[in-house]
Scaffold this motif. Structure first.
Motif, PDB file in Angstrom:
ATOM      1  N   HIS A  21       0.815  -1.217   0.000  1.00 26.68           N
ATOM      2  CA  HIS A  21       0.000   0.000   0.000  1.00 26.68           C
ATOM      3  C   HIS A  21       0.851   1.271   0.000  1.00 26.68           C
ATOM      4  O   HIS A  21       0.305   2.375  -0.090  1.00 26.68           O
ATOM      5  CB  HIS A  21      -0.912   0.020   1.235  1.00 26.68           C
ATOM      6  N   ALA A 123      -2.703  -9.412 -11.699  1.00 27.01           N
ATOM      7  CA  ALA A 123      -3.554  -8.425 -11.025  1.00 27.01           C
ATOM      8  C   ALA A 123      -5.039  -8.697 -11.251  1.00 27.01           C
ATOM      9  O   ALA A 123      -5.824  -8.617 -10.298  1.00 27.01           O
ATOM     10  CB  ALA A 123      -3.174  -7.014 -11.500  1.00 27.01           C
ATOM     11  N   ALA A 127      -7.809  -9.421  -8.282  1.00 24.98           N
ATOM     12  CA  ALA A 127      -9.060  -8.669  -8.130  1.00 24.98           C
ATOM     13  C   ALA A 127     -10.241  -9.623  -8.041  1.00 24.98           C
ATOM     14  O   ALA A 127     -11.158  -9.424  -7.227  1.00 24.98           O
ATOM     15  CB  ALA A 127      -9.235  -7.698  -9.298  1.00 24.98           C
ATOM     16  N   GLU A 130     -10.148 -11.261  -4.570  1.00 23.93           N
ATOM     17  CA  GLU A 130     -10.613 -10.376  -3.509  1.00 23.93           C
ATOM     18  C   GLU A 130     -12.122 -10.177  -3.577  1.00 23.93           C
ATOM     19  O   GLU A 130     -12.784 -10.073  -2.533  1.00 23.93           O
ATOM     20  CB  GLU A 130      -9.890  -9.035  -3.570  1.00 23.93           C
ATOM     21  N   ARG A 143      -9.338  -1.404  -2.089  1.00 27.27           N
ATOM     22  CA  ARG A 143      -8.616  -2.664  -2.122  1.00 27.27           C
ATOM     23  C   ARG A 143      -7.894  -2.923  -0.807  1.00 27.27           C
ATOM     24  O   ARG A 143      -7.215  -2.050  -0.272  1.00 27.27           O
ATOM     25  CB  ARG A 143      -7.596  -2.657  -3.269  1.00 27.27           C
ATOM     26  N   PRO A 146      -3.639  -4.747  -2.765  1.00 26.48           N
ATOM     27  CA  PRO A 146      -3.294  -4.190  -4.079  1.00 26.48           C
ATOM     28  C   PRO A 146      -2.361  -5.129  -4.841  1.00 26.48           C
ATOM     29  O   PRO A 146      -1.702  -5.988  -4.243  1.00 26.48           O
ATOM     30  CB  PRO A 146      -2.601  -2.868  -3.725  1.00 26.48           C
ATOM     31  N   PRO A 147      -2.292  -4.990  -6.162  1.00 24.72           N
ATOM     32  CA  PRO A 147      -1.474  -5.906  -6.967  1.00 24.72           C
ATOM     33  C   PRO A 147      -0.021  -6.003  -6.525  1.00 24.72           C
ATOM     34  O   PRO A 147       0.615  -7.049  -6.702  1.00 24.72           O
ATOM     35  CB  PRO A 147      -1.592  -5.321  -8.383  1.00 24.72           C
TER      36      PRO A 147
END
Length: 241
Positions: A21, A123, A127, A130, A143, A146-147
């Protein structure tokens, strides 16, 4: 195995998530804390360390609260050692208690499973992972993973598939203390017990003889009992009111 194996492994995961992050943090012998920003959902802003001094930890938490009022804070008390009355006086309440656990002897599966563990590598796959996890564990917008979290080679997100259908997921993260296992979910809650044991076996197959560590509630430890789970001590989460 000791409680520190599980809690320090969990702290390493915290650092990797915050790095993804782009959040700054500081860590000493007593506690870990974010420097400025709030933690993402399901993560605490402050984490005590098992070997720390509870009195010094309380003093540090008090200073952080005073600095960041009126913003609420979460504290992960990794040894459940902070004085309850003192934390209440600082405006905290207990959100939940859990138990650290370790498993270092995975027995032969007591059942066959059609589930397979497929690693998330892109990625868009993360997504999707998640989004499915949020159905099981709703969280605020934004998020949580994150990727960039995929860039660390020892972090792994797993999609659980029944034939071609995605039915759940899990996270593993490896450090010198063990193989951390977290965020195990499946669409049908009664089936989670068997899936949790499968996730432990899968994690143990990923690396050397390091134990699988994590935390859960009493039901989770009962579910893991066939794998000779070792309770390692209490873990407590506090929330600033």
């Amino acid at each position: 195995m000791h409680r520190a194996d599980a809690s320090e492994n969990n702290l390493a995961w915290y650092c990797r998530v915050m790095d993804a992050h782009g959040l700054a943090y500081a860590c000493d012998a007593d506690l870990w804390a974010l420097a400025r920003d709030r933690a993402p959902p399901y993560y605490s802003d402050i984490v005590t360390r098992v070997a720390g001094d509870p009195e010094r930890q309380l003093a540090a938490i008090d200073a952080i609260v005073a600095e960041r009022r009126p913003h609420p804070l979460g504290v992960a008390d990794c040894a459940a050692a902070l004085d309850v009355a003192a934390m209440a006086a600082l405006g905290f309440r207990i959100l939940f208690d859990a138990e650290w656990f370790g498993v270092d002897d995975a027995v032969k599966p007591e059942r066959e499973t059609a589930l397979r563990f497929e690693r998330v590598t892109t990625a868009p796959e993360l997504a999707d992972w998640e989004a499915r996890w949020r159905q099981w564990s709703p969280s605020p917008a934004g998020r949580v993973f994150p990727p960039a979290v995929l860039q660390h080679a020892d972090n792994a997100f797993w999609t659980l598939r029944d034939r071609e259908h995605a039915v759940g997921g899990a996270i593993t993260h490896v450090d010198r203390h063990g193989i951390g296992l977290s965020n195990v979910f499946v669409g049908t809650e009664p089936a989670r017990a068997g899936v949790l044991r499968d996730a432990v076996r899968h994690a143990m197959a990923l690396t050397d003889d390091r134990p699988v560590v994590g935390y859960g509630d009493a039901t989770d430890l009962d579910d893991l009992a066939p794998l000779t789970v070792s309770p390692l001590g209490r873990h407590r989460i506090w929330l600033h009111q």
